[in-house]
Design an enzyme around this catalytic site. Structure first.
Site, mmCIF file in Angstrom:
data_model
loop_
_atom_site.group_PDB
_atom_site.id
_atom_site.type_symbol
_atom_site.label_atom_id
_atom_site.label_comp_id
_atom_site.label_asym_id
_atom_site.label_seq_id
_atom_site.Cartn_x
_atom_site.Cartn_y
_atom_site.Cartn_z
ATOM 1 N N HIS A 28 -7.428 -6.210 -0.740
ATOM 2 C CA HIS A 28 -6.331 -5.261 -0.563
ATOM 3 C C HIS A 28 -5.303 -5.701 0.477
ATOM 4 O O HIS A 28 -4.117 -5.418 0.339
ATOM 5 C CB HIS A 28 -6.914 -3.905 -0.147
ATOM 6 C CG HIS A 28 -5.882 -2.842 0.009
ATOM 7 N ND1 HIS A 28 -5.195 -2.307 -1.069
ATOM 8 C CD2 HIS A 28 -5.389 -2.211 1.116
ATOM 9 C CE1 HIS A 28 -4.334 -1.386 -0.627
ATOM 10 N NE2 HIS A 28 -4.440 -1.314 0.679
ATOM 11 N N ASP A 38 0.852 -1.187 0.000
ATOM 12 C CA ASP A 38 0.000 0.000 0.000
ATOM 13 C C ASP A 38 0.897 1.250 0.000
ATOM 14 O O ASP A 38 1.764 1.394 -0.849
ATOM 15 C CB ASP A 38 -0.941 -0.092 1.221
ATOM 16 C CG ASP A 38 -1.909 1.056 1.372
ATOM 17 O OD1 ASP A 38 -2.932 1.080 0.667
ATOM 18 O OD2 ASP A 38 -1.653 1.938 2.207
#
Length: 318
Positions: free
Chosen positions: A291, A108
């Site tokens: 994610h 991320d």
């Protein structure tokens, strides 16, 4: 699920004018460093499944809470969270341990920092492994400007920049609810709601989908953000356009061997169409998850990373 009490005890390491809370594994493997860079709103604890695997494979694993997180320093100036400062922290961390270079793994926002570090300090990075966020091409307009134009003022990147302090306060007031609602998998699709999605998430009383971690693991994150607040971590977003300017004159090509791991169900971050143009020596892998890749599929993530590192190490041996 890992018991949080099994996670290594941290040390505070002075670097680049701040202190970083650093967790280590495999200290006996001096000479083969791997630095793990978490994302938002994460913690070094997000690497708990990978650290033992890398240590067992012969690596000295270094996982800092980056500035703004956990018990690491939280400077008050927004500009103290730009890519020069964040990458400078990692360079200083290598200097602290006496390493010329290392393999860097990011997820991320941590991936953004690893890409930026590799551009700004290419001689300090020998291999790149990034999860979720591919290389971000520097276009003709600053990133937030582009996002505002195409995604509107309620998009959370834009909101963080245009309405400073608003989201921070909501997250601080609802830290457990926000983190519980965010760390989910197999979330069913739903029509977009009016307003800023992250603020809506923080105020939602009922989580959707399934949790990606146990209650005791989630408690590590909740406790950390209850102590640190969210402003330092959100200040990373408030430097995107500044980072765009800081990277203006940098060679945009990543020449190191690289591994890019996507979550195939991560609808928020599309795959890069021109990744190989800017990262020519990249291998791309997709895992059937969302994610939170290393949280959702820890064994598969460990396997992909370990095998890739083995192949890279085999190619450089005499």
């Amino acid at each position: 699920m890992l018991n949080p009490t099994d996670f290594p005890e941290p040390t505070l390491v002075p670097v680049n004018g701040v202190e970083l809370e650093v967790f280590e594994a495999g200290r006996e493997n001096e000479g083969k460093p791997v630095v793990l860079c978490h994302g938002w709103p994460e913690h070094a604890f997000s690497w708990r499944h990978l650290m033992p695997t890398l240590a067992a494979a012969g690596y000295h694993v270094i996982a800092p809470n980056q500035r703004g997180y956990g018990n690491s320093s939280r400077p008050t100036e927004v500009t103290d969270y730009d890519i020069e400062h964040l990458s400078g922290d990692l360079v200083a961390l290598l200097d602290h341990y006496g390493y010329e270079d290392a393999t860097f793994i990011g997820h991320d926002w941590g991936a953004f920092v690893v890409w930026g570090l590799t551009l700004l300090h290419p001689n300090r990075v020998n291999k790149v492994i990034n999860l979720s966020l591919p290389y971000q091409v520097r276009g003709e307009k600053p990133w937030i400007e582009v996002m505002e134009e195409f995604l509107g003022g309620d998009f959370y990147f834009v909101h963080f920049n245009r309405q400073p302090g608003v989201a921070d306060a909501v997250f601080d007031e609802n830290s457990f609810q926000f983190l519980r609602n965010l760390y989910r998998k197999n979330v069913p699709p739903a029509p977009p709601e009016p307003g800023m999605a992250m603020i809506n998430l923080a105020r939602a009383e009922t989580p959707r989908g399934e949790p990606v971690m146990s209650d005791s693991e989630l408690a590590v994150y909740v406790s950390a953000f209850a102590s640190s607040g969210f402003t330092g971590s959100i200040n990373w977003y408030r430097n995107l356009d500044r980072n765009w300017r800081l990277l203006a004159d940098v060679d945009p090509i990543i020449r190191q061997p690289a591994l890019m791991i996507y979550g195939d169900q991560d609808w928020a971050i599309p795959r890069s169409e021109d990744l190989t143009e800017f990262v020519p020596h990249v291998e791309v892998v997709g895992l059937d998850c969302g994610h939170w890749i290393q949280e959702e599929m820890p064994e598969e993530t460990n396997q992909v990373i370990s095998r890739w590192l083995e192949r890279q190490d085999a190619t450089v041996r005499p």
